[in-house]
Design a protein around this motif. Structure first.
Motif, mmCIF file in Angstrom:
data_model
loop_
_atom_site.group_PDB
_atom_site.id
_atom_site.type_symbol
_atom_site.label_atom_id
_atom_site.label_comp_id
_atom_site.label_asym_id
_atom_site.label_seq_id
_atom_site.Cartn_x
_atom_site.Cartn_y
_atom_site.Cartn_z
ATOM 1 N N MET A 1 -5.059 -61.967 50.945
ATOM 2 C CA MET A 1 -4.766 -62.800 52.100
ATOM 3 C C MET A 1 -5.144 -62.042 53.368
ATOM 4 O O MET A 1 -4.695 -60.920 53.586
ATOM 5 C CB MET A 1 -3.276 -63.171 52.138
ATOM 6 N N LYS A 2 -6.002 -62.659 54.187
ATOM 7 C CA LYS A 2 -6.424 -62.057 55.446
ATOM 8 C C LYS A 2 -5.979 -62.972 56.587
ATOM 9 O O LYS A 2 -6.371 -64.142 56.634
ATOM 10 C CB LYS A 2 -7.943 -61.866 55.480
ATOM 11 N N LEU A 3 -5.167 -62.420 57.491
ATOM 12 C CA LEU A 3 -4.635 -63.188 58.610
ATOM 13 C C LEU A 3 -5.007 -62.524 59.929
ATOM 14 O O LEU A 3 -4.972 -61.298 60.034
ATOM 15 C CB LEU A 3 -3.106 -63.281 58.522
ATOM 16 N N LYS A 4 -5.363 -63.331 60.895
ATOM 17 C CA LYS A 4 -5.514 -62.854 62.271
ATOM 18 C C LYS A 4 -4.496 -63.608 63.106
ATOM 19 O O LYS A 4 -4.576 -64.833 63.236
ATOM 20 C CB LYS A 4 -6.930 -63.094 62.805
ATOM 21 N N LEU A 5 -3.514 -62.881 63.642
ATOM 22 C CA LEU A 5 -2.404 -63.526 64.324
ATOM 23 C C LEU A 5 -2.776 -63.954 65.733
ATOM 24 O O LEU A 5 -3.632 -63.341 66.391
ATOM 25 C CB LEU A 5 -1.201 -62.574 64.375
ATOM 26 N N ALA B 1 6.306 -69.590 59.708
ATOM 27 C CA ALA B 1 6.195 -68.516 60.697
ATOM 28 C C ALA B 1 4.862 -67.808 60.580
ATOM 29 O O ALA B 1 4.305 -67.360 61.588
ATOM 30 C CB ALA B 1 7.332 -67.512 60.508
ATOM 31 N N ILE B 2 4.325 -67.717 59.381
ATOM 32 C CA ILE B 2 3.096 -66.957 59.144
ATOM 33 C C ILE B 2 1.857 -67.782 59.465
ATOM 34 O O ILE B 2 1.034 -67.409 60.306
ATOM 35 C CB ILE B 2 3.058 -66.446 57.697
ATOM 36 N N PHE B 3 1.701 -68.929 58.809
ATOM 37 C CA PHE B 3 0.493 -69.727 59.004
ATOM 38 C C PHE B 3 0.414 -70.338 60.397
ATOM 39 O O PHE B 3 -0.650 -70.387 61.011
ATOM 40 C CB PHE B 3 0.410 -70.838 57.949
ATOM 41 N N ALA B 4 1.548 -70.834 60.899
ATOM 42 C CA ALA B 4 1.529 -71.494 62.207
ATOM 43 C C ALA B 4 1.187 -70.528 63.329
ATOM 44 O O ALA B 4 0.760 -70.942 64.405
ATOM 45 C CB ALA B 4 2.879 -72.163 62.478
ATOM 46 N N ASN B 5 1.367 -69.224 63.101
ATOM 47 C CA ASN B 5 1.069 -68.221 64.122
ATOM 48 C C ASN B 5 -0.223 -67.459 63.831
ATOM 49 O O ASN B 5 -0.430 -66.365 64.355
ATOM 50 C CB ASN B 5 2.228 -67.225 64.227
ATOM 51 N N SER B 6 -1.093 -68.044 63.008
ATOM 52 C CA SER B 6 -2.342 -67.386 62.640
ATOM 53 C C SER B 6 -3.538 -68.104 63.261
ATOM 54 O O SER B 6 -3.695 -69.316 63.105
ATOM 55 C CB SER B 6 -2.506 -67.365 61.112
ATOM 56 N N ASP B 7 -4.381 -67.327 63.960
ATOM 57 C CA ASP B 7 -5.633 -67.888 64.479
ATOM 58 C C ASP B 7 -6.613 -68.142 63.347
ATOM 59 O O ASP B 7 -7.374 -69.102 63.380
ATOM 60 C CB ASP B 7 -6.262 -66.939 65.505
ATOM 61 N N THR B 8 -6.614 -67.256 62.346
ATOM 62 C CA THR B 8 -7.461 -67.476 61.169
ATOM 63 C C THR B 8 -6.664 -67.183 59.902
ATOM 64 O O THR B 8 -5.837 -66.273 59.871
ATOM 65 C CB THR B 8 -8.725 -66.596 61.184
ATOM 66 N N ILE B 9 -6.944 -67.960 58.857
ATOM 67 C CA ILE B 9 -6.322 -67.808 57.547
ATOM 68 C C ILE B 9 -7.437 -67.767 56.512
ATOM 69 O O ILE B 9 -8.298 -68.653 56.488
ATOM 70 C CB ILE B 9 -5.367 -68.986 57.228
ATOM 71 N N ASP B 10 -7.438 -66.746 55.668
ATOM 72 C CA ASP B 10 -8.461 -66.618 54.624
ATOM 73 C C ASP B 10 -7.774 -66.085 53.371
ATOM 74 O O ASP B 10 -7.386 -64.926 53.299
ATOM 75 C CB ASP B 10 -9.569 -65.666 55.080
ATOM 76 N N ILE B 11 -7.608 -66.958 52.386
ATOM 77 C CA ILE B 11 -6.894 -66.599 51.159
ATOM 78 C C ILE B 11 -7.827 -66.788 49.973
ATOM 79 O O ILE B 11 -8.404 -67.860 49.788
ATOM 80 C CB ILE B 11 -5.635 -67.467 50.967
ATOM 81 N N THR B 12 -7.975 -65.750 49.183
ATOM 82 C CA THR B 12 -8.740 -65.834 47.934
ATOM 83 C C THR B 12 -7.825 -65.431 46.794
ATOM 84 O O THR B 12 -7.218 -64.360 46.821
ATOM 85 C CB THR B 12 -9.964 -64.903 47.959
ATOM 86 N N THR B 13 -7.714 -66.285 45.795
ATOM 87 C CA THR B 13 -6.845 -65.983 44.668
ATOM 88 C C THR B 13 -7.570 -66.302 43.371
ATOM 89 O O THR B 13 -8.308 -67.292 43.275
ATOM 90 C CB THR B 13 -5.518 -66.767 44.761
ATOM 91 N N ARG B 14 -7.398 -65.426 42.387
ATOM 92 C CA ARG B 14 -8.040 -65.595 41.084
ATOM 93 C C ARG B 14 -6.974 -65.570 40.003
ATOM 94 O O ARG B 14 -6.116 -64.698 39.986
ATOM 95 C CB ARG B 14 -9.068 -64.490 40.831
ATOM 96 N N ALA B 15 -7.070 -66.513 39.087
ATOM 97 C CA ALA B 15 -6.099 -66.609 37.994
ATOM 98 C C ALA B 15 -6.800 -67.102 36.733
ATOM 99 O O ALA B 15 -7.766 -67.875 36.807
ATOM 100 C CB ALA B 15 -4.957 -67.547 38.372
ATOM 101 N N PHE B 16 -6.305 -66.653 35.590
ATOM 102 C CA PHE B 16 -6.840 -67.107 34.311
ATOM 103 C C PHE B 16 -6.203 -68.438 33.928
ATOM 104 O O PHE B 16 -4.977 -68.601 34.018
ATOM 105 C CB PHE B 16 -6.560 -66.070 33.224
#
Length: 375
Positions: A193-197, A131-146
């Protein structure tokens, strides 16, 4: 080239496919696109802002629960922040949890139904991503982990919902090791997470604000939640005063029942359902008659099963409960809260009957429907 794996026609989730044209690494939704279309139209309904908030919040909170000591900077307070702009149709979410290493970010995060959730987690963000990704014009995810060597690894995924669904494209993936002299290193692990619906997705400031206020007032997770909607800070409504009442058990969960001290006379008991401290939905239980019940009844559910286990108490969309959990809650409300209230009401009637004036020429007393004597 694109690496693929065969799916049976009834298959829902495949292994994530990875491609590398021109030296670029991309990850692709590992599922049958026909299934995507079916699920996208039927699995979730209503305001997408509320869905994004609920699902990403569960995901963030689980990242705090899974912290292994020593990797997260000391004194780090768990925080999740939302920025929603309905005019620009953007939703930004940031947390300072454990984050995700590349293997998780490029598989469990992106694959439909994929999840790193272990037993005891809240669920969250498995098939909800359709529901979230399929309805997003843009998806920008940055994740940092050790990683296990103590290095801070950053993974960034960018693209569109169409890219995510396209088996020949996918989201663009970039990974790097964060240098210790970089400013972002001081922030430690976490996910943004940055989404543009898309224009056809429902995003309403009223629903987003209302749900955030409800989440903040009911929040029992131990994570600080902050938010702005259209540049206005969301302020929690008054915290709900409730007291522990009973612990219920099912084959897959523990249910902590909490009740407020204020009461109201009703035949319909409303129960607010929480998933490890985060509001999910309300259920209504119809009672045999009107009785004074606690005005606020909460069922906080903690599952000891993974979301794909048959005894997991929530439905896949977490907009309802599976039979076992709902039956236990209904049983508690009807056999304890209702029966106790009905007994008290009966005794109140009997006491009032003794003191009430009698109607001349009869043995009938005058009392109202809540047992008060009248002259």
């Amino acid at each position: 080239g694109v690496q693929t794996c065969a799916l049976p026609i009834f298959g829902l989730v495949a292994m994530t496919r990875v491609t590398g044209p021109g030296g670029q690494t991309r990850v692709i939704a590992g599922m049958d696109p026909r299934t995507m279309k079916v699920l996208g139209g039927n699995l979730y309904s209503g305001d997408l802002g509320k869905i994004v908030i609920k699902e990403t919040l569960q995901n963030s909170i689980d990242s705090f629960r899974q912290t292994i000591g020593g990797m997260t900077p000391p004194g780090k307070s768990p925080l999740v922040h939302y920025e929603i702009n309905t005019e620009n149709r953007t939703i930004d979410i940031e947390d300072n949890g454990d984050g995700m290493l590349p293997d998780v970010a490029t598989k469990e995060l992106v694959d439909l139904g994929g999840t790193k959730k272990s037993e005891g987690s809240s669920g969250g963000f498995g098939i909800a991503k359709v529901a979230i990704f399929a309805n997003s014009d843009t998806i920008d995810i940055t994740t940092r982990a050790f990683n296990e060597n103590g290095e801070l690894i950053e993974t960034r995924l960018t693209g569109t919902g169409i890219d995510w669904m396209d088996p020949n494209k996918g989201l663009l993936v970039k990974t790097r090791t964060v240098n210790k002299d970089e400013a972002v290193y001081g922030g430690g692990s976490g996910t943004t997470m940055k989404l543009k619906l898309s224009q056809d997705a429902t995003l309403n400031d009223y629903y987003s604000t209302s749900y955030l206020r409800e989440v903040m007032s009911l929040n029992r997770s131990g994570v600080n939640i902050t938010a702005t909607v259209n540049n206005t800070q969301v302020v929690s409504s008054s915290a709900y005063a409730v007291n522990p009442a009973r612990k219920l058990k099912t084959s897959g969960a523990e249910i902590n029942m909490l009740v407020g001290s204020e009461s109201s006379t009703t035949q319909y008991a409303g129960v607010q359902v929480l998933n490890r401290g985060i509001p999910q939905f309300k259920i209504t239980i119809v009672l045999p008659s009107e009785v004074p019940l606690p005005a606020r009844i909460i069922a906080d559910i903690s599952s000891d099963k993974s979301p794909d286990h048959k005894n997991y108490p929530f439905r896949p969309d977490r907009e309802g409960l599976r039979a076992g959990a709902e039956e236990e809650i209904e049983k508690y409300v009807k056999e304890e809260l209702y029966k106790d209230a009905a007994k008290q009401l009966k005794n109140q009637y009997l006491d009032a009957m003794k003191e009430a004036p009698k109607i001349p020429g009869t043995r009938m007393a005058v009392v109202d429907k809540i047992g008060r004597a009248h002259v």
